[in-house]
Design a protein around this motif. Structure first.
Motif, PDB file in Angstrom:
ATOM      1  N   ILE A 227      13.805  -6.833   8.380  1.00  0.00           N
ATOM      2  CA  ILE A 227      12.648  -6.893   7.479  1.00  0.00           C
ATOM      3  C   ILE A 227      11.546  -5.986   8.019  1.00  0.00           C
ATOM      4  O   ILE A 227      10.909  -5.240   7.264  1.00  0.00           O
ATOM      5  N   ALA A 228      11.318  -6.048   9.328  1.00  0.00           N
ATOM      6  CA  ALA A 228      10.294  -5.206   9.946  1.00  0.00           C
ATOM      7  C   ALA A 228      10.630  -3.721   9.794  1.00  0.00           C
ATOM      8  O   ALA A 228       9.755  -2.896   9.506  1.00  0.00           O
ATOM      9  N   THR A 229      11.886  -3.369   9.981  1.00  0.00           N
ATOM     10  CA  THR A 229      12.309  -1.974   9.840  1.00  0.00           C
ATOM     11  C   THR A 229      12.101  -1.483   8.409  1.00  0.00           C
ATOM     12  O   THR A 229      11.656  -0.345   8.188  1.00  0.00           O
ATOM     13  N   ILE A 230      12.394  -2.331   7.440  1.00  0.00           N
ATOM     14  CA  ILE A 230      12.221  -1.944   6.038  1.00  0.00           C
ATOM     15  C   ILE A 230      10.740  -1.811   5.693  1.00  0.00           C
ATOM     16  O   ILE A 230      10.354  -0.945   4.896  1.00  0.00           O
ATOM     17  N   SER A 231       9.885  -2.635   6.307  1.00  0.00           N
ATOM     18  CA  SER A 231       8.448  -2.495   6.050  1.00  0.00           C
ATOM     19  C   SER A 231       7.937  -1.156   6.578  1.00  0.00           C
ATOM     20  O   SER A 231       7.071  -0.522   5.955  1.00  0.00           O
ATOM     21  N   ASP A 232       8.482  -0.687   7.702  1.00  0.00           N
ATOM     22  CA  ASP A 232       8.143   0.658   8.196  1.00  0.00           C
ATOM     23  C   ASP A 232       8.617   1.721   7.212  1.00  0.00           C
ATOM     24  O   ASP A 232       7.928   2.721   6.966  1.00  0.00           O
ATOM     25  N   PHE A 233       9.796   1.498   6.651  1.00  0.00           N
ATOM     26  CA  PHE A 233      10.364   2.425   5.679  1.00  0.00           C
ATOM     27  C   PHE A 233       9.482   2.514   4.434  1.00  0.00           C
ATOM     28  O   PHE A 233       9.194   3.612   3.939  1.00  0.00           O
ATOM     29  N   ILE A 234       9.009   1.378   3.938  1.00  0.00           N
ATOM     30  CA  ILE A 234       8.154   1.361   2.754  1.00  0.00           C
ATOM     31  C   ILE A 234       6.816   2.032   3.049  1.00  0.00           C
ATOM     32  O   ILE A 234       6.263   2.769   2.230  1.00  0.00           O
ATOM     33  N   LEU A 235       6.288   1.794   4.259  1.00  0.00           N
ATOM     34  CA  LEU A 235       5.005   2.390   4.632  1.00  0.00           C
ATOM     35  C   LEU A 235       5.077   3.914   4.682  1.00  0.00           C
ATOM     36  O   LEU A 235       4.066   4.599   4.508  1.00  0.00           O
ATOM     37  N   ALA A 236       6.270   4.454   4.898  1.00  0.00           N
ATOM     38  CA  ALA A 236       6.431   5.911   4.987  1.00  0.00           C
ATOM     39  C   ALA A 236       6.252   6.610   3.639  1.00  0.00           C
ATOM     40  O   ALA A 236       6.103   7.832   3.590  1.00  0.00           O
ATOM     41  N   LEU A 237       6.260   5.845   2.533  1.00  0.00           N
ATOM     42  CA  LEU A 237       6.054   6.449   1.217  1.00  0.00           C
ATOM     43  C   LEU A 237       4.647   7.033   1.118  1.00  0.00           C
ATOM     44  O   LEU A 237       3.681   6.434   1.602  1.00  0.00           O
ATOM     45  N   ASP A 238       4.518   8.181   0.467  1.00  0.00           N
ATOM     46  CA  ASP A 238       3.214   8.842   0.400  1.00  0.00           C
ATOM     47  C   ASP A 238       2.206   8.094  -0.469  1.00  0.00           C
ATOM     48  O   ASP A 238       1.005   8.364  -0.395  1.00  0.00           O
ATOM     49  N   VAL A 239       2.655   7.131  -1.271  1.00  0.00           N
ATOM     50  CA  VAL A 239       1.743   6.377  -2.132  1.00  0.00           C
ATOM     51  C   VAL A 239       1.419   4.997  -1.547  1.00  0.00           C
ATOM     52  O   VAL A 239       0.804   4.168  -2.205  1.00  0.00           O
ATOM     53  N   VAL A 240       1.806   4.759  -0.294  1.00  0.00           N
ATOM     54  CA  VAL A 240       1.608   3.449   0.322  1.00  0.00           C
ATOM     55  C   VAL A 240       0.881   3.589   1.660  1.00  0.00           C
ATOM     56  O   VAL A 240       1.271   4.407   2.495  1.00  0.00           O
ATOM     57  N   ASP A 241      -0.193   2.809   1.848  1.00  0.00           N
ATOM     58  CA  ASP A 241      -0.820   2.752   3.169  1.00  0.00           C
ATOM     59  C   ASP A 241      -0.889   1.324   3.713  1.00  0.00           C
ATOM     60  O   ASP A 241      -1.311   1.116   4.848  1.00  0.00           O
ATOM     61  N   VAL A 242      -0.475   0.351   2.904  1.00  0.00           N
ATOM     62  CA  VAL A 242      -0.254  -1.017   3.375  1.00  0.00           C
ATOM     63  C   VAL A 242       1.064  -1.491   2.766  1.00  0.00           C
ATOM     64  O   VAL A 242       1.270  -1.363   1.547  1.00  0.00           O
ATOM     65  N   ALA A 243       1.976  -1.980   3.590  1.00  0.00           N
ATOM     66  CA  ALA A 243       3.283  -2.427   3.102  1.00  0.00           C
ATOM     67  C   ALA A 243       3.474  -3.910   3.397  1.00  0.00           C
ATOM     68  O   ALA A 243       3.199  -4.371   4.512  1.00  0.00           O
ATOM     69  N   VAL A 244       3.939  -4.636   2.372  1.00  0.00           N
ATOM     70  CA  VAL A 244       4.256  -6.062   2.514  1.00  0.00           C
ATOM     71  C   VAL A 244       5.695  -6.264   2.045  1.00  0.00           C
ATOM     72  O   VAL A 244       6.001  -6.092   0.871  1.00  0.00           O
ATOM     73  N   VAL A 245       6.570  -6.594   2.972  1.00  0.00           N
ATOM     74  CA  VAL A 245       7.976  -6.825   2.653  1.00  0.00           C
ATOM     75  C   VAL A 245       8.303  -8.272   3.015  1.00  0.00           C
ATOM     76  O   VAL A 245       7.909  -8.756   4.075  1.00  0.00           O
TER      77      VAL A 245
END
Length: 322
Positions: A227-245
């Motif tokens: 889950i933590a690894t995927i939250s890092d993955f989501i945060l890498a998107l250019d339209v995201v600066d806070v990720a909640v997974v």
């Protein structure tokens, strides 16, 4: 050293947080070897599972022996526990029968607790703090232990891109010179399991973004580390600066939060968002939280909507999340 004198003459367990990651395991292993030099034997333990490929490989590569709590039937109330990379009363630490006398952690404290020995400082990795124990006391360190601690620092700071302090940099330089380089490089080969792609796919399909805050749900049981690894993955998107997974598991809902915003402290945000339903906390840039199964029904029929609103509403209170 005060910790060494405290532990002499007792049966010692070194407990990591549940579902331990490389930093927790390397820190516990490093402390075990530190104490061993001073003729204090200890047993590494944890609750949950170790099911991420990279973490399993770490145990094999560095020869680390760590036991699930259910395997330790002979643990007694008079035995001592040293908590590493975790703090008592946190949702990610199981309360064992033995006495928690010491805590070594690099996370902020959300629930105060008295310990006979406490070393809680904000750094990028707990492994940096354990490395400093060797450095300050001039305790000899073998290449295998140095490699494990080096790997823990690299992983928990995401290759020095997250929560890094001067101590992390200084200890990495110190440890890297001593480390078994071949074992260290071996840890970076084939670290994603094929089964993990299912969780990535579920997160990608469910992602929604609200004013640069990305939410993604995994509708099945998923390990904390993944889950933590995927939250890092989501945060890498250019339209995201806070990720909640978050993952909907048999025992409740596990959340992992990441922040790149200077005005959003991930630990405080998670604590504030979940305080009425569970608990959460962590660092400025990364945090975790949990809603126990008994409280999931309180979220209502539309769980995804409710979780989004809990975090979005919490983000409006800038005084409490900075």
């Amino acid at each position: 050293m005060k910790l060494v004198w405290l532990l002499r003459g007792h049966k010692i367990y070194i407990q990591t947080h549940n579902f331990p990651d490389p930093d927790a395991i390397s820190s516990a292993f490093g402390l075990q070897n530190f104490l061993k030099y001073y003729e204090i034997e200890s047993i590494l333990c944890y609750d949950g599972k170790i099911d991420k490929l990279s973490t399993k490989r770490m145990l094999k590569t560095y020869g680390i022996h760590i036991f699930a709590i259910e395997e330790l039937a002979d643990m007694r109330e008079e035995d001592y526990i040293v908590m590493v990379d975790a703090q008592k009363y946190n949702s990610n630490l199981t309360d064992c029968i033995a006495c928690e006398v010491a805590c070594i952690d690099h996370h902020p404290t959300f629930i105060e607790c008295d310990y006979l020995y406490k070393d809680i400082r904000i750094h990028g990795a707990c492994a940096s703090m354990i490395g400093e124990y060797f450095y300050i006391t001039k305790t000899p360190m073998d290449p295998n232990t140095a490699a494990a601690l080096t790997y823990g620092i690299k992983m928990d700071t995401s290759d020095f891109s997250r929560g890094v302090t001067d101590l992390d940099i200084d200890m990495f330089a110190y440890l890297y010179k001593l480390a078994d380089k071949e074992k260290l490089s071996r840890m970076y080969n084939n670290v994603i399991e094929f089964a993990d792609l299912h969780a990535y796919g579920a997160a990608i399909e469910s992602i929604s973004v609200y004013d640069k805050t990305g939410f993604a749900a995994i509708p099945f049981n998923c390990p904390d580390a993944l889950i933590a690894t995927i939250s890092d993955f989501i945060l890498a998107l250019d339209v995201v600066d806070v990720a909640v997974v978050y993952a909907k598991r048999e025992d409740g809902i596990k959340c992992s939060v990441r922040s790149e915003r200077y005005d959003v402290n991930a630990g405080k945000l998670t604590n504030l968002a979940l305080m009425e339903y569970g608990n959460g906390g962590g660092h400025f840039s990364m945090a975790g939280g949990f809603i126990p199964l008994d409280n999931v029904s309180k979220l209502g029929h539309n769980i995804d909507y409710k979780i989004r609103m809990l975090f979005l509403d919490a983000m409006k209170d800038q005084n409490k999340i900075q």
